[in-house]
Write a protein that holds these residues in place. Structure first.
Motif, PDB file in Angstrom:
ATOM      1  N   MET A   9       0.840  -1.201   0.000  1.00 47.63           N
ATOM      2  CA  MET A   9       0.000   0.000   0.000  1.00 47.63           C
ATOM      3  C   MET A   9       0.880   1.258   0.000  1.00 47.63           C
ATOM      4  O   MET A   9       1.866   1.317   0.730  1.00 47.63           O
ATOM      5  CB  MET A   9      -0.904  -0.003   1.223  1.00 47.63           C
ATOM      6  N   SER A  10       0.503   2.236  -0.834  1.00 43.53           N
ATOM      7  CA  SER A  10       1.318   3.442  -0.954  1.00 43.53           C
ATOM      8  C   SER A  10       1.087   4.386   0.233  1.00 43.53           C
ATOM      9  O   SER A  10      -0.025   4.450   0.766  1.00 43.53           O
ATOM     10  CB  SER A  10       0.976   4.142  -2.266  1.00 43.53           C
ATOM     11  N   TYR A  11       2.141   5.089   0.597  1.00 46.30           N
ATOM     12  CA  TYR A  11       2.047   6.061   1.695  1.00 46.30           C
ATOM     13  C   TYR A  11       1.198   7.256   1.234  1.00 46.30           C
ATOM     14  O   TYR A  11       1.401   7.787   0.147  1.00 46.30           O
ATOM     15  CB  TYR A  11       3.461   6.513   2.069  1.00 46.30           C
ATOM     16  N   ILE A  54       0.037  11.105   1.549  1.00 46.63           N
ATOM     17  CA  ILE A  54       0.455  12.411   2.086  1.00 46.63           C
ATOM     18  C   ILE A  54      -0.799  13.123   2.608  1.00 46.63           C
ATOM     19  O   ILE A  54      -1.871  13.042   1.988  1.00 46.63           O
ATOM     20  CB  ILE A  54       1.156  13.245   0.988  1.00 46.63           C
ATOM     21  N   ALA A  55      -0.612  13.814   3.733  1.00 43.72           N
ATOM     22  CA  ALA A  55      -1.779  14.377   4.442  1.00 43.72           C
ATOM     23  C   ALA A  55      -2.590  15.380   3.622  1.00 43.72           C
ATOM     24  O   ALA A  55      -3.777  15.567   3.883  1.00 43.72           O
ATOM     25  CB  ALA A  55      -1.307  15.032   5.732  1.00 43.72           C
ATOM     26  N   ASP A  56      -1.978  16.023   2.619  1.00 43.16           N
ATOM     27  CA  ASP A  56      -2.736  17.043   1.869  1.00 43.16           C
ATOM     28  C   ASP A  56      -3.452  16.467   0.645  1.00 43.16           C
ATOM     29  O   ASP A  56      -4.104  17.203  -0.088  1.00 43.16           O
ATOM     30  CB  ASP A  56      -1.809  18.197   1.441  1.00 43.16           C
ATOM     31  N   ARG A 110      -6.227  25.438  -1.669  1.00 41.17           N
ATOM     32  CA  ARG A 110      -5.021  24.644  -1.380  1.00 41.17           C
ATOM     33  C   ARG A 110      -5.257  23.193  -1.794  1.00 41.17           C
ATOM     34  O   ARG A 110      -4.411  22.573  -2.434  1.00 41.17           O
ATOM     35  CB  ARG A 110      -4.692  24.695   0.111  1.00 41.17           C
ATOM     36  N   HIS A 119      -5.645  22.810  -5.653  1.00 40.44           N
ATOM     37  CA  HIS A 119      -4.338  22.806  -6.329  1.00 40.44           C
ATOM     38  C   HIS A 119      -3.803  21.373  -6.401  1.00 40.44           C
ATOM     39  O   HIS A 119      -3.345  20.926  -7.450  1.00 40.44           O
ATOM     40  CB  HIS A 119      -3.416  23.733  -5.542  1.00 40.44           C
ATOM     41  N   VAL A 120      -3.895  20.639  -5.285  1.00 38.16           N
ATOM     42  CA  VAL A 120      -3.412  19.244  -5.247  1.00 38.16           C
ATOM     43  C   VAL A 120      -4.344  18.351  -6.070  1.00 38.16           C
ATOM     44  O   VAL A 120      -3.892  17.449  -6.785  1.00 38.16           O
ATOM     45  CB  VAL A 120      -3.312  18.728  -3.779  1.00 38.16           C
ATOM     46  N   ILE A 152       8.264  12.814  -5.576  1.00 40.75           N
ATOM     47  CA  ILE A 152       7.222  12.518  -4.577  1.00 40.75           C
ATOM     48  C   ILE A 152       6.824  11.040  -4.654  1.00 40.75           C
ATOM     49  O   ILE A 152       6.708  10.368  -3.627  1.00 40.75           O
ATOM     50  CB  ILE A 152       6.007  13.462  -4.778  1.00 40.75           C
ATOM     51  N   GLN A 212       7.148   8.384  -1.645  1.00 34.69           N
ATOM     52  CA  GLN A 212       5.962   7.664  -1.134  1.00 34.69           C
ATOM     53  C   GLN A 212       6.250   6.159  -1.101  1.00 34.69           C
ATOM     54  O   GLN A 212       5.829   5.467  -0.174  1.00 34.69           O
ATOM     55  CB  GLN A 212       4.739   7.954  -2.015  1.00 34.69           C
ATOM     56  N   LEU A 239       8.439   5.542   1.896  1.00 32.25           N
ATOM     57  CA  LEU A 239       7.687   5.608   3.156  1.00 32.25           C
ATOM     58  C   LEU A 239       6.682   4.463   3.296  1.00 32.25           C
ATOM     59  O   LEU A 239       6.262   4.161   4.407  1.00 32.25           O
ATOM     60  CB  LEU A 239       6.996   6.964   3.281  1.00 32.25           C
ATOM     61  N   SER A 240       6.333   3.833   2.188  1.00 39.11           N
ATOM     62  CA  SER A 240       5.489   2.636   2.286  1.00 39.11           C
ATOM     63  C   SER A 240       6.279   1.504   2.927  1.00 39.11           C
ATOM     64  O   SER A 240       5.723   0.672   3.641  1.00 39.11           O
ATOM     65  CB  SER A 240       5.025   2.178   0.903  1.00 39.11           C
ATOM     66  N   HIS A 300      10.897  11.475   5.199  1.00 40.60           N
ATOM     67  CA  HIS A 300       9.875  12.516   5.453  1.00 40.60           C
ATOM     68  C   HIS A 300      10.447  13.908   5.150  1.00 40.60           C
ATOM     69  O   HIS A 300       9.767  14.745   4.545  1.00 40.60           O
ATOM     70  CB  HIS A 300       9.417  12.459   6.911  1.00 40.60           C
ATOM     71  N   LEU A 317      10.777  14.338   1.465  1.00 36.64           N
ATOM     72  CA  LEU A 317       9.424  14.502   0.901  1.00 36.64           C
ATOM     73  C   LEU A 317       8.929  15.936   1.144  1.00 36.64           C
ATOM     74  O   LEU A 317       8.307  16.541   0.263  1.00 36.64           O
ATOM     75  CB  LEU A 317       8.463  13.481   1.530  1.00 36.64           C
ATOM     76  N   LEU A 374       7.714  18.326  -1.814  1.00 38.11           N
ATOM     77  CA  LEU A 374       6.382  18.930  -1.812  1.00 38.11           C
ATOM     78  C   LEU A 374       6.480  20.454  -1.897  1.00 38.11           C
ATOM     79  O   LEU A 374       5.673  21.108  -2.545  1.00 38.11           O
ATOM     80  CB  LEU A 374       5.615  18.527  -0.546  1.00 38.11           C
ATOM     81  N   ARG A 426       3.246  22.533  -2.714  1.00 47.61           N
ATOM     82  CA  ARG A 426       2.208  21.949  -1.846  1.00 47.61           C
ATOM     83  C   ARG A 426       2.611  22.214  -0.403  1.00 47.61           C
ATOM     84  O   ARG A 426       3.051  21.320   0.319  1.00 47.61           O
ATOM     85  CB  ARG A 426       2.076  20.456  -2.144  1.00 47.61           C
ATOM     86  N   PRO A 447       0.984  23.033   2.507  1.00 45.34           N
ATOM     87  CA  PRO A 447       0.412  22.365   3.689  1.00 45.34           C
ATOM     88  C   PRO A 447       0.985  20.959   3.897  1.00 45.34           C
ATOM     89  O   PRO A 447       1.321  20.577   5.021  1.00 45.34           O
ATOM     90  CB  PRO A 447      -1.091  22.308   3.377  1.00 45.34           C
ATOM     91  N   GLY A 448       1.112  20.199   2.805  1.00 42.28           N
ATOM     92  CA  GLY A 448       1.678  18.848   2.893  1.00 42.28           C
ATOM     93  C   GLY A 448       3.131  18.893   3.330  1.00 42.28           C
ATOM     94  O   GLY A 448       3.572  18.090   4.161  1.00 42.28           O
ATOM     95  N   ILE A 462       3.433  19.439   7.087  1.00 42.68           N
ATOM     96  CA  ILE A 462       3.138  18.231   7.884  1.00 42.68           C
ATOM     97  C   ILE A 462       4.321  17.264   7.829  1.00 42.68           C
ATOM     98  O   ILE A 462       4.759  16.733   8.861  1.00 42.68           O
ATOM     99  CB  ILE A 462       1.833  17.561   7.374  1.00 42.68           C
ATOM    100  N   GLU A 463       4.883  17.069   6.639  1.00 42.32           N
ATOM    101  CA  GLU A 463       6.005  16.130   6.489  1.00 42.32           C
ATOM    102  C   GLU A 463       7.251  16.617   7.245  1.00 42.32           C
ATOM    103  O   GLU A 463       7.947  15.820   7.882  1.00 42.32           O
ATOM    104  CB  GLU A 463       6.334  15.926   5.002  1.00 42.32           C
ATOM    105  N   MET A 482       6.781  16.067  10.848  1.00 36.10           N
ATOM    106  CA  MET A 482       6.840  14.640  11.154  1.00 36.10           C
ATOM    107  C   MET A 482       8.301  14.180  11.215  1.00 36.10           C
ATOM    108  O   MET A 482       8.679  13.406  12.090  1.00 36.10           O
ATOM    109  CB  MET A 482       6.093  13.875  10.056  1.00 36.10           C
TER     110      MET A 482
END
Lengths: 158, 310
Positions: free
Chosen positions: A1-3, A5-7, A112, A115-116, B26, B30, B33-34, B43, B46, B50, B55, B57-58, B61-62, B65
């Motif tokens: 499973m791929s990680y 990203i929170a956004d 935001r 955009h993603v 990216i 990913q 990180l999997s 992280h 990444l 990002l 990006r 906001p992402g 967070i990274e 983290m």
């Protein structure tokens, strides 16, 4: 499973109905708040926005705040504290400013994620026809009730 | 075995970052990180990828983290400083950058980042000292020379700025940031043709480079007074934080509306009419000008072909 990203927005079955967040913002000026808040909320859900909770809360705050400010303004008018004419217009300007500021802020937050969403090739629907229809039927929506509070709630930011 | 695999993926991602292929970087991170969701370096990298893809906001967070997973790693602090600099949280950015410098005092990139942060805080002397240290650590460091060129440009020392930009381009002839700095300097000196050459080169390498698009737009704005006006307004507004931008736009609306109401109150119909039409014109102009501008840029970008002689 791929990680994940929170956004990243997650896929939804309503993806075909996503619009650019500037469309509900424009609707707040051209059509009225009756169209803006539900549209922002729907767009957040359709986009699968990770900040959906925040966006929905902001829509609720915008609506709740308008009701409260409108009720307060009308109560002050009834009590004779705000005379009709220029003071009343200034009070209404305060409510319009509240609506516009919230609409602009929600649009910024939603942009935001948008955009993603676009970055991952999400489909975007043109909103011209929807805004045109909203502009055309706004008179009907305004006439649903003759309570001044209703007009304050559903009218636009301008 | 897994650790080695992750390291290879991070290395590959860094190569993709160097090529401005943010999406490729990216995807690789990913995958890394999997394999191990608690890998601090993955992280942090990444977060930087990002940031390159805008990006924010992402990236935030990274970066946080990465710091939570390994608060002693200088690279994690470097990535956090980079992200916080982009978030305009300059005090936090500087404190993380300082930790990164103290942990690894031989890294020129960290000094250049520190200089950018301190310059934005208005501490130009300290910023210059950091850039000089970066150049001592790595003579001909393109990032340091480019930053010096931009600082001289801001101070309107065009000749000195051009000198640094020339050195940066000699040191790294295909560096996008160096070309953008050289283009901005040429634009300030009125040499539009040369500025356009640098913009074409930068866009030819990476058509999504935000600074290169800005340079291209600035050149176009100089040629079209109507759209140029909008560009200057856009730059004036976008220099602010989101809250500042919101305050400025809503504040303008409120001021105009109050003036309109007062004009009506004092029966100044002509003034009221001018305010109404003026505001409507301003709204229409600021709504349509960016669209025109974007279309013009899209047309131009479709025809950007790298001049082999450039």
């Amino acid at each position: 499973m791929s990680y994940t990203i929170a956004d990243e927005p997650h896929e939804t079955s309503l993806g075909a109905y996503v619009v650019n967040p500037s469309a509900p913002l424009l609707a707040s000026m051209m059509c009225g708040a009756w169209m803006t808040w539900p549209w922002f909320a729907f767009n957040a859900i359709a986009m699968g926005s990770p900040t959906k909770k925040k966006e929905l809360t902001l829509c609720a705050i915008a609506l709740g705040g308008t009701v409260l400010l409108g009720w307060l303004a009308l109560a002050l008018v009834d009590a004779g504290w705000i005379p009709l004419g220029t003071p009343f217009k200034l009070a209404m300007l305060g409510i319009s400013t509240w609506k516009l500021a919230l609409a602009y802020y929600i649009s910024t937050v939603q942009s935001r994620t948008f955009h993603v969403y676009e970055y991952y090739g999400g489909t975007v629907r043109a909103a011209g026809a929807i805004i045109g229809t909203g502009f055309w039927i706004k008179g009907i929506v305004f006439a649903l009730s003759d309570d001044p509070l209703w007009i304050i709630i559903v009218s636009g930011g301008l | 075995m897994e650790d080695r695999q992750i390291e290879v993926l991070i290395e590959q991602a860094n190569v993709q970052r160097g090529l401005a292929n943010w999406r490729g970087a990216i995807d690789l991170l990913q995958r890394a990180l999997s394999l191990d969701p608690d890998h601090a370096q993955a992280h942090a990298t990444l977060a930087l990828a990002l940031l390159g893809a805008r990006r924010l906001p992402g990236a935030g967070i990274e970066a946080r983290m990465a710091l939570a997973l390994d608060g002693n790693d200088s690279y994690c602090h470097y990535a956090a400083a980079h992200v916080m600099y982009a978030e305009r949280k300059l005090d936090d950015a500087w404190s993380h950058c300082l930790v990164a410098i103290e942990t690894d005092s031989h890294d020129a990139d960290t000094h250049v980042l520190g200089a950018a942060i301190r310059d934005l805080r208005g501490e130009t002397t300290e910023a210059r000292e950091l850039l000089e240290t970066a150049l001592e650590l790595e003579p001909g460091h393109t990032g340091a020379l480019t930053k010096l060129a931009r600082m001289e440009l801001e101070a309107r020392n065009h000749e000195a700025a051009a000198g640094y930009a020339e050195q940066a381009l000699r040191s790294s002839p295909s560096d996008n940031d160096a070309h953008i700095a050289a283009g901005l300097i040429d634009l300030a000196r009125g040499d539009h043709a040369s500025a356009e050459g640098h913009a074409r080169f930068a866009l030819g390498q990476d058509s999504t480079d935000h600074d290169a698009i800005h340079l291209w737009a600035a050149i176009k704005a100089h040629r079209s007074p109507v759209l140029g006006l909008w560009w200057r307004f856009h730059m004036f507004v976008s220099m602010r934080t989101e809250a500042g931008e919101l305050g400025l736009l809503i504040g303008s609306f409120v001021v105009v509306e109050i003036l309109t109401i007062l004009a009506g109150h004092f029966d100044l119909d002509r003034v009221k009419s001018i305010l109404d039409w003026g505001w409507l014109g301003f709204c229409a102009y600021t709504w349509f000008a960016p669209e025109l501008f974007k279309r013009m840029l899209a047309n131009d970008l479709g025809t950007v072909v790298l001049d082999p002689e450039f």
